[in-house]
Enzyme design. Structure first.
Site, mmCIF file in Angstrom:
data_model
loop_
_atom_site.group_PDB
_atom_site.id
_atom_site.type_symbol
_atom_site.label_atom_id
_atom_site.label_comp_id
_atom_site.label_asym_id
_atom_site.label_seq_id
_atom_site.Cartn_x
_atom_site.Cartn_y
_atom_site.Cartn_z
ATOM 1 N N HIS A 139 40.227 34.411 -13.489
ATOM 2 C CA HIS A 139 38.944 34.348 -14.179
ATOM 3 C C HIS A 139 39.038 35.114 -15.486
ATOM 4 O O HIS A 139 39.363 36.305 -15.497
ATOM 5 C CB HIS A 139 37.853 34.960 -13.292
ATOM 6 C CG HIS A 139 36.493 34.954 -13.912
ATOM 7 N ND1 HIS A 139 35.843 33.795 -14.271
ATOM 8 C CD2 HIS A 139 35.664 35.965 -14.254
ATOM 9 C CE1 HIS A 139 34.664 34.093 -14.796
ATOM 10 N NE2 HIS A 139 34.539 35.404 -14.814
ATOM 11 N N ARG A 244 41.694 57.456 -26.187
ATOM 12 C CA ARG A 244 41.221 57.503 -27.568
ATOM 13 C C ARG A 244 42.365 57.531 -28.578
ATOM 14 O O ARG A 244 42.129 57.471 -29.781
ATOM 15 C CB ARG A 244 40.316 58.720 -27.754
ATOM 16 C CG ARG A 244 39.099 58.700 -26.855
ATOM 17 C CD ARG A 244 38.198 59.891 -27.072
ATOM 18 N NE ARG A 244 37.643 59.926 -28.419
ATOM 19 C CZ ARG A 244 36.735 60.831 -28.822
ATOM 20 N NH1 ARG A 244 36.295 61.737 -27.966
ATOM 21 N NH2 ARG A 244 36.291 60.812 -30.054
#
Length: 310
Positions: A139, A244
């Protein structure tokens, strides 16, 4: 076990059928490997892989022509009686009437091609490798972004199709929406495509089904694409720490092959299309040898070292 119809192979390889009387219906090729019979033509049939497409090139053909007619007949009949799917003669070589009659007798199709043996072998191995590759359905949404195949995954309703639609409007191409069929064509390559029934369609909640090819033109869609990068969309969790810097790559595995994967938290106001574009370009940069995160790390380290010296 996956297989491909012999008639489909003949059409794809543009082969000339020398035995149209032989019925090809029901004959299927089950392996991407091919075989050039050498010892088999001398009568040694131990370890003979009869399920493979058999290719007779200039060397094999010359060997048969140097045999007496009786020996040639015995050798070729012994060969075609092994329940092989077909025989392809390369470099415009054409078998004689005795070989053709033996092939008809044992219901083996004979073909010929103008291509040289080496080029034809490379082409048919590549084609069969794609057709018979292991495949799974997942999916997600697959788009071509700046030439990089980006697979967008996430729970239903999180915004995968909307992100794909925005990317299409920005000039990128849709491969598949909702269901992506992934084939492992080599140890390092995964190829994604759409099921025939949903190809070029996108489902948008509240609007329904749209035909991307009709609305945005043929340049907005693509039938197949290698999968280079996976982006997993997930709801923002303030208690979870997200990467990050990007110094360490994360991976997801499909059919034994690993693909770089980024987890992207979703919050209102984030432009997913721009983020996906940036991720694709950054991934391409890394493949070309430039890593922005490592460059920043090196600058920080150099600056710290400089301050220590001062």
């Amino acid at each position: 076990m996956k297989s491909v119809e012999l008639s489909k192979l003949v059409e794809a390889m543009d082969l000339k059928n020398l035995t149209p009387e032989v019925d090809m219906a029901g004959v299927r090729v089950t392996t991407p490997e091919i075989n050039r019979p050498a010892l088999q033509l001398t009568g040694y049939l131990e370890h003979f892989e009869a399920a493979r497409v058999q290719i007779i090139g200039y060397v094999e053909f010359s060997y048969l022509q140097h045999l007496s007619e009786e020996d040639r007949t015995k050798a070729f009949e012994r060969f075609v009686s092994e329940n092989i799917p077909c025989v392809v003669f390369t470099t415009q070589m054409v078998p004689d009437e005795v070989m053709l009659s033996l092939a008809r007798k044992h219901s083996v199709s004979l073909f010929c091609t103008e291509k040289t043996t080496s080029s034809f072998m490379a082409e048919i191995i590549r084609w069969l490798g794609v057709q018979l590759a292991p495949m799974i359905s997942i999916h997600g949404v697959l788009v071509d972004v700046y030439g990089e195949g980006v697979l967008i995954m996430g729970e239903s309703g999180i915004g995968k199709s909307e992100a794909a639609l925005e990317l299409i409007k920005r000039g990128h191409r849709l491969v598949s929406d909702d269901v992506v069929e992934i084939s492992r064509v080599s140890d390092v390559t995964l190829v994604g495509t759409a099921p025939d029934i949903t190809r070029h369609f996108i489902e948008l909640r509240g609007i329904g089904i749209i035909d991307v090819k009709t609305l945005f033109g043929v340049e907005s869609v693509k039938n197949t694409q290698t999968i280079d990068l996976v982006i997993k969309l997930e709801e923002w969790d303030r208690d979870k720490e997200y990467d990050r810097l990007g110094l360490e790559e994360e991976y997801i595995e499909f059919l034994g092959n690993k693909v770089v994967c980024h987890s992207l938290p979703i919050r209102p106001g984030r432009n997913l299309a721009v983020i996906v574009e940036s991720a694709a370009v950054n991934h391409r940069q890394k493949k070309m040898g430039y890593n922005a995160a490592k460059e920043l790390y090196n600058r920080v380290q150099a600056n710290l070292f400089k301050k220590r010296e001062e």
